[in-house]
Scaffold this active site. Structure first.
Site, PDB file in Angstrom:
ATOM      1  N   HIS A  86      11.067  36.151  28.832  1.00 28.61           N
ATOM      2  CA  HIS A  86      11.884  37.145  28.118  1.00 28.61           C
ATOM      3  C   HIS A  86      11.225  38.500  28.342  1.00 28.61           C
ATOM      4  O   HIS A  86      10.068  38.679  27.949  1.00 28.61           O
ATOM      5  CB  HIS A  86      11.933  36.815  26.626  1.00 28.61           C
ATOM      6  N   HIS A  93      18.132  27.423  26.133  1.00 31.97           N
ATOM      7  CA  HIS A  93      16.990  26.857  25.430  1.00 31.97           C
ATOM      8  C   HIS A  93      17.489  25.640  24.644  1.00 31.97           C
ATOM      9  O   HIS A  93      18.497  25.727  23.939  1.00 31.97           O
ATOM     10  CB  HIS A  93      16.413  27.840  24.410  1.00 31.97           C
ATOM     11  N   GLU A 145      13.253  22.708  22.035  1.00 31.30           N
ATOM     12  CA  GLU A 145      11.969  23.387  21.788  1.00 31.30           C
ATOM     13  C   GLU A 145      11.534  23.014  20.367  1.00 31.30           C
ATOM     14  O   GLU A 145      10.625  22.235  20.178  1.00 31.30           O
ATOM     15  CB  GLU A 145      12.126  24.909  21.914  1.00 31.30           C
ATOM     16  N   ASP A 156       7.246  32.401  28.973  1.00 31.72           N
ATOM     17  CA  ASP A 156       8.104  32.630  27.804  1.00 31.72           C
ATOM     18  C   ASP A 156       7.971  34.066  27.287  1.00 31.72           C
ATOM     19  O   ASP A 156       8.739  34.942  27.694  1.00 31.72           O
ATOM     20  CB  ASP A 156       7.788  31.604  26.706  1.00 31.72           C
TER      21      ASP A 156
HETATM   22 ZN   LIG Z   1      12.180  31.353  25.603  1.00 31.49          ZN
END
Ligand SMILES: [Zn+2]
Length: 341
Positions: free
Chosen positions: A23, A201, A204, A282
């Protein structure tokens, strides 16, 4: 924990790889955040840099997201986004990244009063300069904030339609539990019609079933994180059979307490089952390391250079690069193997 030699550490940094789960807002280092806050006259509720840095211990995904969204308010101008991108690409270059497929969160910037085009143009300019400077190929994945109303995602698609050629794909991020993939079925259908690649996503903090539903209802080509899929053997077999890559982020999952230790991630189990696992950073400014650090963290759990080279190979193959670009990456990887294996 296995100790690894400085030579192996350097080899892992040089290993040609793709970063598929990053990101751009998560690369905002505290120093740059303070600098941009000053440049743009944005007041942050931190006394100084040390006070800000003291806020980087997270209890879970939500406590991280709170700080992440707060700091995004310092990004105001096109130049801010270009600077942010270039700062990331310089670090990626030092870590052997040949290709980066990068998320950005337009809904948050638009809530902060910015134009979609300003954000997109600033990031694209960063990618263009970064390609010239470092030779890194890149693309942008527009990410939907799943805990914002679905209408807001639909409105984003309306705005982004005329810029679809400047986007590589669409993703789905932010707080997962309580926001199942199927909420965004229609948004993904529209994105597919625009010719965008589809990722999301899932698995997670959410359960394996969210991974299944992302495949069933969103028809995604890759799953971001996906580590909880490992709890479901049938699902793992399906992911392996269909060649769906997982973009695992070890340091992130550790810092967000998804696992107690990176060694607890089911990376080897998934690899043994034939799943294309990739390693990524990430939100590296928040989670204590860029992509090279993530490879090194896995080496410390006992993974060999050979295994990590296979993971790098999966990352390059699972990218949305053209066959010509992939052939160049494969050559670079073959050169690396001749030297290091
Ligand atoms: Zn992520």
């Amino acid at each position: 924990m296995t100790s690894i030699s400085p030579t192996d550490e350097q080899a892992l940094r040089e290993l040609p790889k793709a970063e598929l789960h990053l990101h751009i807002e998560g690369t905002l280092e505290p120093e740059l955040a303070m600098k941009l806050a000053e440049r743009n006259n944005v007041s942050l509720p931190f006394a100084d840099l040390d006070d800000l840095k003291a806020h980087y211990e997270f209890e879970n995904l939500q406590s991280f997201l709170d700080l992440y969204y707060q700091l995004m308010s310092v990004l105001r101008t096109r130049q801010d986004f270009t600077d942010l991108m270039l700062a990331y690409l310089a670090r990626a270059n030092a870590d052997g990244v040949r290709r980066a497929e990068i998320f950005f969160d337009p809904q948050v910037h638009m809530s902060n009063g910015l134009d979609f085009d300003l954000v997109l143009d600033g990031l694209l300019e960063g990618l263009r300069i970064g390609h010239e400077r470092f030779g890194i190929d890149g693309g942008l994945i527009m990410s939907i904030i799943r805990d914002m109303p679905v209408d807001s995602a639909e409105a984003l698609l309306d705005t982004a339609t005329s810029r679809a050629d400047d986007l590589l794909g669409i993703g789905l991020d932010s707080a997962e539990v309580g926001y199942p993939p199927e909420l965004f079925g229609h948004v993904y259908e529209r994105a597919a019609r625009l010719g965008l690649h589809l990722v999301a996503h899932a698995g997670e903090e959410g359960p394996a079933d969210y991974v299944r539903r992302a495949l069933d209802f969103l028809h995604v080509e890759r799953i971001d994180h996906g580590v909880h899929a490992a709890a479901d053997n049938d699902l793992v077999a399906r992911i392996a059979r269909d060649g769906i890559a997982l973009t695992v982020c070890p340091l992130s999952s550790h810092r967000l307490q998804v696992v107690r230790d990176v060694a607890d991630l089911p990376v080897r189990q998934l690899l043994d089952a034939g799943v294309k696992v990739t390693l990524n950073s990430d939100d590296p400014a928040y989670f204590g390391g860029y992509i090279g650090d993530n490879y090194i963290a896995m080496a410390r759990t006992g993974m060999s250079l050979d295994e990590l080279a296979t993971i790098a190979e999966y990352s390059l193959e699972a990218s949305f690069a053209t066959p010509e670009q992939k052939a160049i990456y494969a050559n670079a990887l073959a050169d690396w193997k001749r030297i290091h294996l």
